[in-house]
Design a protein around this motif. Structure first.
Motif, PDB file in Angstrom:
ATOM      1  N   GLU A   1       0.795  -1.233   0.000  1.00 42.26           N
ATOM      2  CA  GLU A   1       0.000   0.000   0.000  1.00 42.26           C
ATOM      3  C   GLU A   1       0.825   1.279   0.000  1.00 42.26           C
ATOM      4  O   GLU A   1       0.256   2.363   0.116  1.00 42.26           O
ATOM      5  CB  GLU A   1      -0.985  -0.004   1.166  1.00 42.26           C
ATOM      6  CG  GLU A   1      -0.358   0.022   2.529  1.00 42.26           C
ATOM      7  CD  GLU A   1      -1.399   0.080   3.641  1.00 42.26           C
ATOM      8  OE1 GLU A   1      -2.613  -0.046   3.379  1.00 42.26           O
ATOM      9  OE2 GLU A   1      -0.981   0.264   4.797  1.00 42.26           O
ATOM     10  N   GLY A   2       2.105   1.179  -0.152  1.00 44.11           N
ATOM     11  CA  GLY A   2       2.928   2.385  -0.211  1.00 44.11           C
ATOM     12  C   GLY A   2       4.396   2.040  -0.148  1.00 44.11           C
ATOM     13  O   GLY A   2       4.780   0.880  -0.012  1.00 44.11           O
ATOM     14  N   ARG A   3       5.212   3.084  -0.242  1.00 41.72           N
ATOM     15  CA  ARG A   3       6.657   2.896  -0.243  1.00 41.72           C
ATOM     16  C   ARG A   3       7.329   4.026   0.514  1.00 41.72           C
ATOM     17  O   ARG A   3       6.798   5.127   0.580  1.00 41.72           O
ATOM     18  CB  ARG A   3       7.185   2.755  -1.666  1.00 41.72           C
ATOM     19  CG  ARG A   3       6.709   3.795  -2.631  1.00 41.72           C
ATOM     20  CD  ARG A   3       6.946   3.443  -4.119  1.00 41.72           C
ATOM     21  NE  ARG A   3       6.215   2.260  -4.496  1.00 41.72           N
ATOM     22  CZ  ARG A   3       6.751   1.189  -5.075  1.00 41.72           C
ATOM     23  NH1 ARG A   3       8.010   1.172  -5.410  1.00 41.72           N
ATOM     24  NH2 ARG A   3       6.029   0.140  -5.353  1.00 41.72           N
ATOM     25  N   ASN A   4       8.481   3.713   1.082  1.00 40.09           N
ATOM     26  CA  ASN A   4       9.212   4.690   1.863  1.00 40.09           C
ATOM     27  C   ASN A   4      10.653   4.776   1.361  1.00 40.09           C
ATOM     28  O   ASN A   4      11.480   3.945   1.709  1.00 40.09           O
ATOM     29  CB  ASN A   4       9.188   4.314   3.349  1.00 40.09           C
ATOM     30  CG  ASN A   4       9.917   5.311   4.217  1.00 40.09           C
ATOM     31  OD1 ASN A   4      10.405   6.333   3.750  1.00 40.09           O
ATOM     32  ND2 ASN A   4      10.006   5.010   5.495  1.00 40.09           N
ATOM     33  N   PRO A   5      10.966   5.812   0.553  1.00 40.95           N
ATOM     34  CA  PRO A   5      12.333   5.943   0.054  1.00 40.95           C
ATOM     35  C   PRO A   5      13.310   6.397   1.141  1.00 40.95           C
ATOM     36  O   PRO A   5      14.512   6.238   0.994  1.00 40.95           O
ATOM     37  CB  PRO A   5      12.207   7.000  -1.051  1.00 40.95           C
ATOM     38  CG  PRO A   5      10.997   7.785  -0.684  1.00 40.95           C
ATOM     39  CD  PRO A   5      10.069   6.835   0.023  1.00 40.95           C
ATOM     40  N   GLY A   6      12.788   6.935   2.260  1.00 34.31           N
ATOM     41  CA  GLY A   6      13.640   7.397   3.359  1.00 34.31           C
ATOM     42  C   GLY A   6      13.705   6.407   4.503  1.00 34.31           C
ATOM     43  O   GLY A   6      13.988   6.781   5.639  1.00 34.31           O
ATOM     44  N   SER A   7      13.461   5.148   4.235  1.00 30.90           N
ATOM     45  CA  SER A   7      13.436   4.114   5.257  1.00 30.90           C
ATOM     46  C   SER A   7      14.775   3.997   5.984  1.00 30.90           C
ATOM     47  O   SER A   7      15.839   4.196   5.394  1.00 30.90           O
ATOM     48  CB  SER A   7      13.102   2.764   4.605  1.00 30.90           C
ATOM     49  OG  SER A   7      13.227   1.713   5.524  1.00 30.90           O
TER      50      SER A   7
ATOM     51  N   LEU B   1       8.694  -1.263   1.304  1.00 35.06           N
ATOM     52  CA  LEU B   1       7.356  -1.344   0.718  1.00 35.06           C
ATOM     53  C   LEU B   1       6.393  -1.730   1.832  1.00 35.06           C
ATOM     54  O   LEU B   1       6.576  -2.765   2.485  1.00 35.06           O
ATOM     55  CB  LEU B   1       7.330  -2.403  -0.395  1.00 35.06           C
ATOM     56  CG  LEU B   1       8.290  -2.184  -1.559  1.00 35.06           C
ATOM     57  CD1 LEU B   1       8.330  -3.408  -2.465  1.00 35.06           C
ATOM     58  CD2 LEU B   1       7.902  -0.951  -2.345  1.00 35.06           C
ATOM     59  N   LYS B   2       5.368  -0.918   2.057  1.00 35.75           N
ATOM     60  CA  LYS B   2       4.440  -1.129   3.171  1.00 35.75           C
ATOM     61  C   LYS B   2       3.399  -2.191   2.847  1.00 35.75           C
ATOM     62  O   LYS B   2       2.771  -2.166   1.802  1.00 35.75           O
ATOM     63  CB  LYS B   2       3.735   0.168   3.548  1.00 35.75           C
ATOM     64  CG  LYS B   2       2.873   0.028   4.795  1.00 35.75           C
ATOM     65  CD  LYS B   2       2.490   1.373   5.357  1.00 35.75           C
ATOM     66  CE  LYS B   2       1.740   1.329   6.658  1.00 35.75           C
ATOM     67  NZ  LYS B   2       1.454   0.104   7.295  1.00 35.75           N
ATOM     68  N   VAL B   3       3.221  -3.114   3.796  1.00 31.55           N
ATOM     69  CA  VAL B   3       2.203  -4.169   3.717  1.00 31.55           C
ATOM     70  C   VAL B   3       0.974  -3.671   4.465  1.00 31.55           C
ATOM     71  O   VAL B   3       1.096  -3.050   5.528  1.00 31.55           O
ATOM     72  CB  VAL B   3       2.744  -5.478   4.345  1.00 31.55           C
ATOM     73  CG1 VAL B   3       1.676  -6.559   4.367  1.00 31.55           C
ATOM     74  CG2 VAL B   3       3.981  -5.960   3.590  1.00 31.55           C
TER      75      VAL B   3
ATOM     76  N   VAL C   1       7.549  -3.970  -8.118  1.00 32.94           N
ATOM     77  CA  VAL C   1       6.327  -4.203  -7.337  1.00 32.94           C
ATOM     78  C   VAL C   1       5.564  -2.890  -7.209  1.00 32.94           C
ATOM     79  O   VAL C   1       5.935  -2.023  -6.418  1.00 32.94           O
ATOM     80  CB  VAL C   1       6.648  -4.780  -5.936  1.00 32.94           C
ATOM     81  CG1 VAL C   1       5.376  -4.942  -5.120  1.00 32.94           C
ATOM     82  CG2 VAL C   1       7.388  -6.103  -6.054  1.00 32.94           C
ATOM     83  N   PRO C   2       4.496  -2.719  -7.971  1.00 36.75           N
ATOM     84  CA  PRO C   2       3.714  -1.488  -7.849  1.00 36.75           C
ATOM     85  C   PRO C   2       2.815  -1.498  -6.611  1.00 36.75           C
ATOM     86  O   PRO C   2       2.475  -2.564  -6.086  1.00 36.75           O
ATOM     87  CB  PRO C   2       2.876  -1.470  -9.138  1.00 36.75           C
ATOM     88  CG  PRO C   2       2.784  -2.890  -9.560  1.00 36.75           C
ATOM     89  CD  PRO C   2       4.015  -3.585  -9.051  1.00 36.75           C
ATOM     90  N   ASP C   3       2.455  -0.312  -6.152  1.00 38.97           N
ATOM     91  CA  ASP C   3       1.467  -0.215  -5.085  1.00 38.97           C
ATOM     92  C   ASP C   3       0.192  -0.921  -5.548  1.00 38.97           C
ATOM     93  O   ASP C   3      -0.177  -0.858  -6.724  1.00 38.97           O
ATOM     94  CB  ASP C   3       1.160   1.252  -4.770  1.00 38.97           C
ATOM     95  CG  ASP C   3       2.327   1.951  -4.078  1.00 38.97           C
ATOM     96  OD1 ASP C   3       3.324   1.284  -3.753  1.00 38.97           O
ATOM     97  OD2 ASP C   3       2.236   3.176  -3.885  1.00 38.97           O
ATOM     98  N   GLY C   4      -0.484  -1.600  -4.632  1.00 40.19           N
ATOM     99  CA  GLY C   4      -1.689  -2.337  -4.945  1.00 40.19           C
ATOM    100  C   GLY C   4      -1.434  -3.801  -5.243  1.00 40.19           C
ATOM    101  O   GLY C   4      -2.381  -4.586  -5.386  1.00 40.19           O
ATOM    102  N   THR C   5      -0.167  -4.220  -5.326  1.00 37.98           N
ATOM    103  CA  THR C   5       0.160  -5.626  -5.577  1.00 37.98           C
ATOM    104  C   THR C   5      -0.279  -6.469  -4.378  1.00 37.98           C
ATOM    105  O   THR C   5      -0.002  -6.126  -3.227  1.00 37.98           O
ATOM    106  CB  THR C   5       1.680  -5.794  -5.797  1.00 37.98           C
ATOM    107  OG1 THR C   5       2.068  -5.009  -6.923  1.00 37.98           O
ATOM    108  CG2 THR C   5       2.042  -7.252  -6.033  1.00 37.98           C
ATOM    109  N   VAL C   6      -0.951  -7.567  -4.654  1.00 40.71           N
ATOM    110  CA  VAL C   6      -1.385  -8.487  -3.598  1.00 40.71           C
ATOM    111  C   VAL C   6      -0.176  -9.265  -3.102  1.00 40.71           C
ATOM    112  O   VAL C   6       0.646  -9.727  -3.903  1.00 40.71           O
ATOM    113  CB  VAL C   6      -2.478  -9.451  -4.107  1.00 40.71           C
ATOM    114  CG1 VAL C   6      -2.822 -10.502  -3.055  1.00 40.71           C
ATOM    115  CG2 VAL C   6      -3.721  -8.676  -4.528  1.00 40.71           C
ATOM    116  N   ILE C   7      -0.087  -9.418  -1.764  1.00 42.88           N
ATOM    117  CA  ILE C   7       0.956 -10.236  -1.161  1.00 42.88           C
ATOM    118  C   ILE C   7       0.275 -11.229  -0.225  1.00 42.88           C
ATOM    119  O   ILE C   7      -0.477 -10.843   0.662  1.00 42.88           O
ATOM    120  CB  ILE C   7       2.021  -9.406  -0.433  1.00 42.88           C
ATOM    121  CG1 ILE C   7       3.095 -10.330   0.208  1.00 42.88           C
ATOM    122  CG2 ILE C   7       1.424  -8.448   0.588  1.00 42.88           C
ATOM    123  CD1 ILE C   7       4.345  -9.605   0.685  1.00 42.88           C
TER     124      ILE C   7
END
Length: 184
Positions: free
Chosen positions: A101-107, A113-115, A174-180
């Motif tokens: 549901e999102g990504r954090n480039p400053g992790s 990549l947020k689950v 892995v685009p946002d919205g990808t099912v995991i």
């Protein structure tokens, strides 16, 4: 004498090996590992649309258009990798179906990549015990403070850790919205 001629043929037929598909022993390979073995290296893809993680195999397989296209092995999990995450601080990695549901480039862990954990069922379960289900579950790289390599063993608080090179690849495909789907 002509009546007995078919008997030797029947006897020989009874000794014949069963068809190949019946003669093979059942595979001892876990199901997701069999999927990973089906990957065709030449298959080109720009992005993936489904991820399956198997915690017991420490394996993630990515799919594009229903075909397995990439596998990552040696995944690292929370300090208590067995069992589904139920509460904040239990150091378990969730199990079930979620989405990126999102990504954090400053992790603090290279990239992440947020689950979508917790879902409604996870929140309801924790609420019945008066607890928080926790959150902030990510696919991420290694700690930024680590000069190189990987932290040994399971060390996250419930996330799924990859090498920095692997998370860079995941970031791209892995685009946002990808099912995991995370399996035990």
């Amino acid at each position: 004498m002509t009546r007995l001629a078919p008997l030797p043929l029947l006897a020989l037929a009874a000794c014949a090996a069963p068809p190949v598909e019946q003669a093979q022993a059942p595979s001892s390979q876990p199901p997701l590992a069999r999927e990973a073995a089906r990957i065709v290296p030449e298959l080109r893809f720009a992005s993936v649309d489904y991820l399956i993680v198997d915690k017991s195999e420490r394996l993630m397989v990515a799919y594009a258009g229903g075909q397995p296209v990439k596998a990552w092995r040696g995944l690292q999990f929370g300090d208590r990798p067995q069992g589904h995450k139920q509460f904040e601080g239990d150091e378990r990695t969730p199990e079930g179906r979620y989405v990126i549901e999102g990504r954090n480039p400053g992790s603090a862990y290279h990239l992440s990549l947020k689950v979508s954990y917790p879902n409604a069922a996870d929140r309801a379960f924790a609420a019945q015990y008066g607890r928080s289900p926790g959150g902030d579950i990510f696919l991420h790289g290694q700690p930024n403070s680590l000069p190189f390599g990987r932290v040994p063993g399971d060390w996250t608080d419930g996330c799924i850790a990859f090498s920095n090179e692997e998370i860079e690849e995941l970031w791209r495909i892995v685009p946002d919205g990808t099912v995991i789907e995370i399996r035990p």
